[in-house]
Design a protein around this motif. Structure first.
Motif, PDB file in Angstrom:
ATOM      1  N   GLN A  45     -16.512 -15.163  17.254  1.00  0.00           N
ATOM      2  CA  GLN A  45     -17.012 -16.513  17.503  1.00  0.00           C
ATOM      3  C   GLN A  45     -17.424 -17.192  16.194  1.00  0.00           C
ATOM      4  N   LYS A  46     -18.171 -16.467  15.349  1.00  0.00           N
ATOM      5  CA  LYS A  46     -18.600 -17.033  14.072  1.00  0.00           C
ATOM      6  C   LYS A  46     -17.396 -17.371  13.187  1.00  0.00           C
ATOM      7  N   ARG A  47     -16.407 -16.495  13.199  1.00  0.00           N
ATOM      8  CA  ARG A  47     -15.218 -16.709  12.383  1.00  0.00           C
ATOM      9  C   ARG A  47     -14.482 -17.980  12.809  1.00  0.00           C
ATOM     10  N   LEU A  48     -14.342 -18.164  14.122  1.00  0.00           N
ATOM     11  CA  LEU A  48     -13.675 -19.371  14.626  1.00  0.00           C
ATOM     12  C   LEU A  48     -14.454 -20.632  14.255  1.00  0.00           C
ATOM     13  N   ILE A  49     -15.764 -20.591  14.438  1.00  0.00           N
ATOM     14  CA  ILE A  49     -16.588 -21.763  14.120  1.00  0.00           C
ATOM     15  C   ILE A  49     -16.479 -22.084  12.633  1.00  0.00           C
ATOM     16  N   HIS A  50     -16.520 -21.048  11.808  1.00  0.00           N
ATOM     17  CA  HIS A  50     -16.417 -21.251  10.357  1.00  0.00           C
ATOM     18  C   HIS A  50     -15.069 -21.876   9.975  1.00  0.00           C
ATOM     19  N   GLU A  51     -14.000 -21.367  10.545  1.00  0.00           N
ATOM     20  CA  GLU A  51     -12.678 -21.902  10.207  1.00  0.00           C
ATOM     21  C   GLU A  51     -12.506 -23.344  10.689  1.00  0.00           C
ATOM     22  N   VAL A  52     -13.112 -23.677  11.819  1.00  0.00           N
ATOM     23  CA  VAL A  52     -13.032 -25.056  12.314  1.00  0.00           C
ATOM     24  C   VAL A  52     -13.851 -25.977  11.403  1.00  0.00           C
ATOM     25  N   GLU A  53     -15.043 -25.525  10.988  1.00  0.00           N
ATOM     26  CA  GLU A  53     -15.876 -26.353  10.114  1.00  0.00           C
ATOM     27  C   GLU A  53     -15.225 -26.553   8.752  1.00  0.00           C
ATOM     28  N   GLN A  54     -14.506 -25.555   8.269  1.00  0.00           N
ATOM     29  CA  GLN A  54     -13.816 -25.675   6.983  1.00  0.00           C
ATOM     30  C   GLN A  54     -12.484 -26.414   7.113  1.00  0.00           C
ATOM     31  N   GLU A  55     -12.178 -26.856   8.320  1.00  0.00           N
ATOM     32  CA  GLU A  55     -10.953 -27.601   8.640  1.00  0.00           C
ATOM     33  C   GLU A  55      -9.695 -26.801   8.335  1.00  0.00           C
ATOM     34  N   GLN A  56      -9.783 -25.484   8.506  1.00  0.00           N
ATOM     35  CA  GLN A  56      -8.594 -24.647   8.376  1.00  0.00           C
ATOM     36  C   GLN A  56      -7.780 -24.687   9.662  1.00  0.00           C
ATOM     37  N   LEU A  57      -8.466 -24.925  10.777  1.00  0.00           N
ATOM     38  CA  LEU A  57      -7.786 -25.030  12.072  1.00  0.00           C
ATOM     39  C   LEU A  57      -7.832 -26.487  12.516  1.00  0.00           C
ATOM     40  N   VAL A  58      -6.666 -27.079  12.680  1.00  0.00           N
ATOM     41  CA  VAL A  58      -6.591 -28.469  13.121  1.00  0.00           C
ATOM     42  C   VAL A  58      -5.801 -28.484  14.428  1.00  0.00           C
ATOM     43  N   GLY A  59      -6.444 -28.931  15.463  1.00  0.00           N
ATOM     44  CA  GLY A  59      -5.774 -28.991  16.763  1.00  0.00           C
ATOM     45  C   GLY A  59      -6.222 -27.850  17.661  1.00  0.00           C
ATOM     46  N   VAL A  60      -6.217 -28.138  18.939  1.00  0.00           N
ATOM     47  CA  VAL A  60      -6.667 -27.160  19.931  1.00  0.00           C
ATOM     48  C   VAL A  60      -5.702 -25.984  20.004  1.00  0.00           C
ATOM     49  N   ASP A  61      -4.415 -26.233  19.801  1.00  0.00           N
ATOM     50  CA  ASP A  61      -3.431 -25.146  19.850  1.00  0.00           C
ATOM     51  C   ASP A  61      -3.682 -24.111  18.757  1.00  0.00           C
ATOM     52  N   GLN A  62      -4.041 -24.575  17.563  1.00  0.00           N
ATOM     53  CA  GLN A  62      -4.315 -23.632  16.482  1.00  0.00           C
ATOM     54  C   GLN A  62      -5.559 -22.811  16.757  1.00  0.00           C
ATOM     55  N   VAL A  63      -6.564 -23.424  17.393  1.00  0.00           N
ATOM     56  CA  VAL A  63      -7.772 -22.683  17.760  1.00  0.00           C
ATOM     57  C   VAL A  63      -7.402 -21.577  18.747  1.00  0.00           C
ATOM     58  N   ASP A  64      -6.580 -21.912  19.746  1.00  0.00           N
ATOM     59  CA  ASP A  64      -6.154 -20.910  20.736  1.00  0.00           C
ATOM     60  C   ASP A  64      -5.396 -19.771  20.075  1.00  0.00           C
ATOM     61  N   GLU A  65      -4.450 -20.111  19.204  1.00  0.00           N
ATOM     62  CA  GLU A  65      -3.640 -19.082  18.547  1.00  0.00           C
ATOM     63  C   GLU A  65      -4.491 -18.179  17.663  1.00  0.00           C
ATOM     64  N   ARG A  66      -5.437 -18.779  16.932  1.00  0.00           N
ATOM     65  CA  ARG A  66      -6.289 -17.988  16.040  1.00  0.00           C
ATOM     66  C   ARG A  66      -7.186 -17.058  16.846  1.00  0.00           C
ATOM     67  N   LEU A  67      -7.713 -17.521  17.972  1.00  0.00           N
ATOM     68  CA  LEU A  67      -8.541 -16.658  18.816  1.00  0.00           C
ATOM     69  C   LEU A  67      -7.732 -15.484  19.333  1.00  0.00           C
ATOM     70  N   MET A  68      -6.506 -15.735  19.758  1.00  0.00           N
ATOM     71  CA  MET A  68      -5.665 -14.639  20.251  1.00  0.00           C
ATOM     72  C   MET A  68      -5.343 -13.651  19.129  1.00  0.00           C
ATOM     73  N   GLU A  69      -5.132 -14.142  17.899  1.00  0.00           N
ATOM     74  CA  GLU A  69      -4.893 -13.249  16.767  1.00  0.00           C
ATOM     75  C   GLU A  69      -6.099 -12.350  16.524  1.00  0.00           C
ATOM     76  N   LEU A  70      -7.289 -12.980  16.528  1.00  0.00           N
ATOM     77  CA  LEU A  70      -8.501 -12.192  16.283  1.00  0.00           C
ATOM     78  C   LEU A  70      -8.741 -11.169  17.388  1.00  0.00           C
ATOM     79  N   LEU A  71      -8.478 -11.564  18.633  1.00  0.00           N
ATOM     80  CA  LEU A  71      -8.646 -10.614  19.738  1.00  0.00           C
ATOM     81  C   LEU A  71      -7.658  -9.460  19.619  1.00  0.00           C
TER      82      LEU A  71
END
Length: 167
Positions: A45-71
């Motif tokens: 959760q912290k990793r996702l929030i950090h990447e979103v705040e740093q604007e590494q993830l743009v778009g809801v699809d990228q957030v979904d894909e990154r979460l699945m990668e981390l899982l």
């Protein structure tokens, strides 16, 4: 007066998938089925929030894909389903955000071609000097002369006061 939320759609999606401060039950259950300990769930959760705040993830699809990668990285057990498919995307859609300005040309003419008509006074139309009758023209001239005389009286009074102050 409404409430304006400054959260981006990506931040809303992360909160919806993993929870806010506390991890939500669905994400906790998913981590348990994958064999991920609870502290790693918080780290994800912290990793996702950090990447979103740093604007590494743009778009809801990228957030979904990154979460699945981390899982998948942290998971010890193989799972056949995708966790992000269980959570609807409509709730994470940004409702309070001002929409972007359209790029296409507007149907209005340019500002220099827009002419605003003078204010209508009870539907009256005013005649030009050429259209006035002789009586109306004389009344207009007399009114102008009265204004000039009144202005001259004010000026004379001010000059008299100036003269008295100089003596």
């Amino acid at each position: 007066m409404g409430f304006y939320s400054a959260n981006t759609p990506e931040q809303k999606r992360v909160k919806q998938l993993t929870g806010d401060i506390n991890i939500n039950d669905m994400f906790k259950n998913e981590c348990n089925t994958r064999g991920i300990p609870i502290y790693n769930a918080y780290n994800i959760q912290k990793r996702l929030i950090h990447e979103v705040e740093q604007e590494q993830l743009v778009g809801v699809d990228q957030v979904d894909e990154r979460l699945m990668e981390l899982l998948d990285e942290r998971g010890k057990n193989k799972v056949t389903h995708r966790y992000v498919d269980f959570v609807s995307r409509e709730d994470s859609a940004s409702k309070g955000v001002i929409p972007k300005r359209p790029d296409e040309e507007s149907s209005l003419p340019p500002k220099d071609q827009i002419r605003i008509p003078p204010r209508a006074r009870d539907g009256q139309t005013f005649k030009t000097d050429n259209e006035l009758s002789q009586e109306e023209m004389l009344k207009k001239i007399m009114l102008q002369n009265k204004k000039i005389i009144n202005q001259n009286k004010i000026i004379i009074d001010l000059l008299k006061k100036q003269g008295e102050n100089n003596d």
